[in-house]
Design a protein around this motif. Structure first.
Motif, PDB file in Angstrom:
ATOM      1  N   LYS A  87     123.812  63.688  36.756  1.00 22.42           N
ATOM      2  CA  LYS A  87     124.112  65.323  36.381  1.00 22.42           C
ATOM      3  C   LYS A  87     125.530  65.781  36.468  1.00 22.42           C
ATOM      4  O   LYS A  87     126.008  66.398  35.270  1.00 22.42           O
ATOM      5  N   SER A  88     126.437  64.935  37.042  1.00 22.23           N
ATOM      6  CA  SER A  88     127.793  65.605  37.087  1.00 22.23           C
ATOM      7  C   SER A  88     128.669  64.593  36.316  1.00 22.23           C
ATOM      8  O   SER A  88     130.136  65.078  36.511  1.00 22.23           O
ATOM      9  N   ILE A  89     128.220  63.792  35.595  1.00 18.61           N
ATOM     10  CA  ILE A  89     129.058  62.741  35.026  1.00 18.61           C
ATOM     11  C   ILE A  89     129.837  63.326  34.172  1.00 18.61           C
ATOM     12  O   ILE A  89     130.865  62.875  33.665  1.00 18.61           O
ATOM     13  N   ASN A  90     129.562  64.343  33.236  1.00 18.67           N
ATOM     14  CA  ASN A  90     130.337  65.097  32.084  1.00 18.67           C
ATOM     15  C   ASN A  90     130.937  66.377  32.848  1.00 18.67           C
ATOM     16  O   ASN A  90     131.499  67.201  32.004  1.00 18.67           O
ATOM     17  N   ASN A  91     131.067  66.662  34.328  1.00 15.79           N
ATOM     18  CA  ASN A  91     131.926  67.739  34.744  1.00 15.79           C
ATOM     19  C   ASN A  91     133.355  67.189  34.809  1.00 15.79           C
ATOM     20  O   ASN A  91     133.794  66.179  34.474  1.00 15.79           O
ATOM     21  N   SER A  92     134.042  68.338  34.680  1.00 17.51           N
ATOM     22  CA  SER A  92     135.616  68.190  34.807  1.00 17.51           C
ATOM     23  C   SER A  92     136.017  68.926  35.921  1.00 17.51           C
ATOM     24  O   SER A  92     135.777  69.953  36.184  1.00 17.51           O
ATOM     25  N   ALA A  93     137.186  68.541  36.342  1.00 16.16           N
ATOM     26  CA  ALA A  93     138.256  69.184  37.477  1.00 16.16           C
ATOM     27  C   ALA A  93     139.465  69.744  36.910  1.00 16.16           C
ATOM     28  O   ALA A  93     140.393  70.052  37.594  1.00 16.16           O
TER      29      ALA A  93
END
Length: 163
Positions: A87-93
């Motif tokens: 679910k978090s693979i396309n998140n960015s910081a």
């Protein structure tokens, strides 16, 4: 910078400028977050992956020993972590989001005493990929309701979100 609007986030501040959104980290929580995450989430996903592999190993060894309750416990936690990784693979910081690259922005209201309010911003990164940046707002112990109202008003006034 007279057209800058600023509101508190979980780990610092969000500066809404005419051409971009800049997230800065401030204080102890921000410094810890910067040290652990940097500007990417790869390191944390790698840690979650290692924990998942360990838990799957523990599942197997518990199952072989006949400890089915422990095996079930470990496999549930491992699959939850794997689900979170996917679910978090396309998140960015990333700390800077150019406003012309924003595809969608939405506000998600907190569930009292369970979750925090947050903004989810879908944007195109420098490689042309669609990424999601989550801006967590302060919790109830840090004047969360007032800060959330302020943040929503700023994001509405700058036409980033529409409610």
């Amino acid at each position: 910078m007279e057209d800058e609007k600023k509101f508190k986030t979980k780990t610092g501040y969000c500066h809404v400028l005419p051409d971009k959104i800049v997230l800065t980290r401030d204080g102890i929580i921000g410094n810890i977050s910067q040290t652990v995450n940097g500007n990417g989430i790869f390191r944390i996903l790698l840690i979650y992956s290692a924990i998942s592999i360990f838990l799957l190993y523990k599942t197997y060894s518990s199952f072989i020993k006949g400890q089915n309750l422990f095996a079930l416990f470990f496999v549930v936690i491992a699959f939850y972590l794997i689900y979170s990784i996917i679910k978090s693979i396309n998140n960015s910081a990333t700390p800077i989001i150019h406003r012309d690259k924003i595809k969608e922005a939405k506000f998600i209201k907190a569930i009292p005493r369970v979750t925090r309010s947050r903004f989810e911003i879908l944007f195109e990164d420098e490689k042309g990929k669609i990424k999601k940046r989550i801006i967590m707002l302060p919790g109830s112990l840090n004047d969360g309701e007032n800060e959330t109202e302020k943040a929503v008003e700023i994001m509405k006034s700058k036409k980033i979100i529409t409610l």
